[in-house]
Design a protein around this motif. Structure first.
Motif, mmCIF file in Angstrom:
data_model
loop_
_atom_site.group_PDB
_atom_site.id
_atom_site.type_symbol
_atom_site.label_atom_id
_atom_site.label_comp_id
_atom_site.label_asym_id
_atom_site.label_seq_id
_atom_site.Cartn_x
_atom_site.Cartn_y
_atom_site.Cartn_z
ATOM 1 N N UNK A 1 7.080 -11.443 -1.645
ATOM 2 C CA UNK A 1 6.803 -12.143 -0.272
ATOM 3 C C UNK A 1 7.479 -11.947 0.732
ATOM 4 N N UNK A 2 8.619 -11.481 0.667
ATOM 5 C CA UNK A 2 9.254 -10.907 2.184
ATOM 6 C C UNK A 2 8.213 -9.652 2.612
ATOM 7 N N UNK A 3 7.788 -8.921 1.556
ATOM 8 C CA UNK A 3 7.415 -7.893 2.428
ATOM 9 C C UNK A 3 5.787 -8.083 2.694
ATOM 10 N N UNK A 4 5.354 -9.135 2.354
ATOM 11 C CA UNK A 4 4.013 -10.146 2.696
ATOM 12 C C UNK A 4 4.810 -10.414 4.616
ATOM 13 N N UNK A 5 5.646 -11.086 4.673
ATOM 14 C CA UNK A 5 6.451 -11.303 6.333
ATOM 15 C C UNK A 5 6.542 -10.416 7.145
ATOM 16 N N UNK A 6 6.757 -9.463 6.537
ATOM 17 C CA UNK A 6 8.127 -7.932 7.086
ATOM 18 C C UNK A 6 5.791 -7.909 7.802
ATOM 19 N N UNK A 7 5.391 -7.549 7.209
ATOM 20 C CA UNK A 7 3.846 -6.474 7.307
ATOM 21 C C UNK A 7 2.881 -7.737 8.872
ATOM 22 N N UNK A 8 3.179 -8.681 8.157
ATOM 23 C CA UNK A 8 2.664 -9.912 9.158
ATOM 24 C C UNK A 8 3.735 -9.445 10.433
ATOM 25 N N UNK A 9 5.272 -9.978 10.237
ATOM 26 C CA UNK A 9 5.634 -9.972 11.792
ATOM 27 C C UNK A 9 5.171 -8.790 12.252
ATOM 28 N N UNK A 10 5.353 -7.776 12.051
ATOM 29 C CA UNK A 10 4.942 -6.318 12.051
ATOM 30 C C UNK A 10 4.199 -6.250 13.231
ATOM 31 N N UNK A 11 2.678 -6.837 12.638
ATOM 32 C CA UNK A 11 1.432 -7.059 12.199
ATOM 33 C C UNK A 11 1.173 -7.316 14.742
ATOM 34 N N UNK B 1 -4.276 -4.373 10.336
ATOM 35 C CA UNK B 1 -4.950 -3.816 8.424
ATOM 36 C C UNK B 1 -3.434 -3.643 8.311
ATOM 37 N N UNK B 2 -1.834 -3.831 9.238
ATOM 38 C CA UNK B 2 -1.123 -4.098 7.892
ATOM 39 C C UNK B 2 -1.453 -5.155 6.824
ATOM 40 N N UNK B 3 -1.361 -6.526 7.086
ATOM 41 C CA UNK B 3 -1.063 -7.473 6.274
ATOM 42 C C UNK B 3 -2.157 -6.936 5.518
ATOM 43 N N UNK B 4 -3.127 -6.961 5.676
ATOM 44 C CA UNK B 4 -4.139 -5.997 4.783
ATOM 45 C C UNK B 4 -2.835 -4.693 3.610
ATOM 46 N N UNK B 5 -2.962 -4.546 4.257
ATOM 47 C CA UNK B 5 -1.854 -2.820 3.031
ATOM 48 C C UNK B 5 -1.015 -3.473 2.138
ATOM 49 N N UNK B 6 -0.429 -4.219 2.423
ATOM 50 C CA UNK B 6 0.530 -5.877 0.992
ATOM 51 C C UNK B 6 -0.592 -6.073 0.385
ATOM 52 N N UNK B 7 -1.878 -6.169 0.275
ATOM 53 C CA UNK B 7 -2.565 -6.095 -0.896
ATOM 54 C C UNK B 7 -2.789 -5.231 -1.213
ATOM 55 N N UNK B 8 -3.347 -3.580 -0.561
ATOM 56 C CA UNK B 8 -3.388 -3.004 -1.636
ATOM 57 C C UNK B 8 -2.016 -2.495 -2.478
ATOM 58 N N UNK B 9 -1.030 -2.760 -1.479
ATOM 59 C CA UNK B 9 0.309 -2.174 -1.791
ATOM 60 C C UNK B 9 0.728 -2.739 -2.904
ATOM 61 N N UNK B 10 0.377 -4.257 -3.257
ATOM 62 C CA UNK B 10 1.579 -5.242 -4.478
ATOM 63 C C UNK B 10 0.403 -5.980 -5.390
ATOM 64 N N UNK B 11 -0.814 -6.311 -4.760
ATOM 65 C CA UNK B 11 -1.751 -6.657 -5.909
ATOM 66 C C UNK B 11 -2.780 -6.037 -5.970
ATOM 67 N N UNK B 12 -3.482 -4.983 -5.802
ATOM 68 C CA UNK B 12 -3.643 -4.331 -6.462
ATOM 69 C C UNK B 12 -3.320 -2.377 -6.761
ATOM 70 N N UNK B 13 -1.741 -2.544 -7.024
ATOM 71 C CA UNK B 13 -0.635 -1.602 -7.081
ATOM 72 C C UNK B 13 -1.682 -0.765 -8.604
ATOM 73 N N UNK C 1 -2.359 1.633 -4.178
ATOM 74 C CA UNK C 1 -1.062 2.165 -3.605
ATOM 75 C C UNK C 1 -1.657 4.205 -2.609
ATOM 76 N N UNK C 2 -2.875 4.385 -3.633
ATOM 77 C CA UNK C 2 -3.051 5.431 -3.389
ATOM 78 C C UNK C 2 -3.766 5.113 -1.807
ATOM 79 N N UNK C 3 -4.752 4.018 -1.479
ATOM 80 C CA UNK C 3 -5.216 3.604 -0.714
ATOM 81 C C UNK C 3 -3.825 3.283 0.875
ATOM 82 N N UNK C 4 -2.895 2.232 0.492
ATOM 83 C CA UNK C 4 -2.113 2.816 1.916
ATOM 84 C C UNK C 4 -0.681 3.793 1.618
#
Length: 105
Positions: free
Chosen positions: A22-32, A48-60, A65-68
């Motif tokens: 959740x902190x990663x998601x908040x960080x990517x959203x703030x950076x976006x 695309x930054x918040x969508x990368x969280x989906x790739x990095x965490x949910x679809x790991x 992780x390859x997409x991210x």
């Protein structure tokens, strides 16, 4: 995880994983949002930054992780290519980095 950390360690990892994700998601959203507002990156990258969280965490587990990782490799390359570099001197003299002194031009 339990094999090398001991019994019950999986619960600890799971307990730490949710807040970290959740902190990663908040960080990517703030950076976006900051990149979007400051126009420091193309808007598609900022979006695309918040969508990368989906790739990095949910679809790991499914290779997200390859997409991210591919995104970050391409984005890093574009950022380093856009970084200004000092001009090279062609006359063999070392570059001083400042204005010429005296009568040199």
């Amino acid at each position: 995880v339990e094999l090398w950390m001991g019994a019950g360690a999986g619960d600890l990892v799971t307990l730490a994983a949710w807040p970290a994700s959740l902190v990663m998601l908040a960080g990517t959203a703030a950076m976006a949002v900051s990149l979007w507002r400051a126009r420091l990156a193309p808007r598609a990258d900022a979006a695309a930054l918040p969508a990368l969280w989906l790739c990095e965490v949910v679809l790991a587990q499914a290779g997200g992780g390859l997409v991210a990782g591919l995104y970050w490799l391409i984005r890093g390359r574009l950022l380093t290519d856009a970084t200004p570099r000092p001009a090279k001197q062609t006359d063999g003299r070392p570059q001083t980095g400042g204005r010429p002194r005296g009568g040199e031009m």
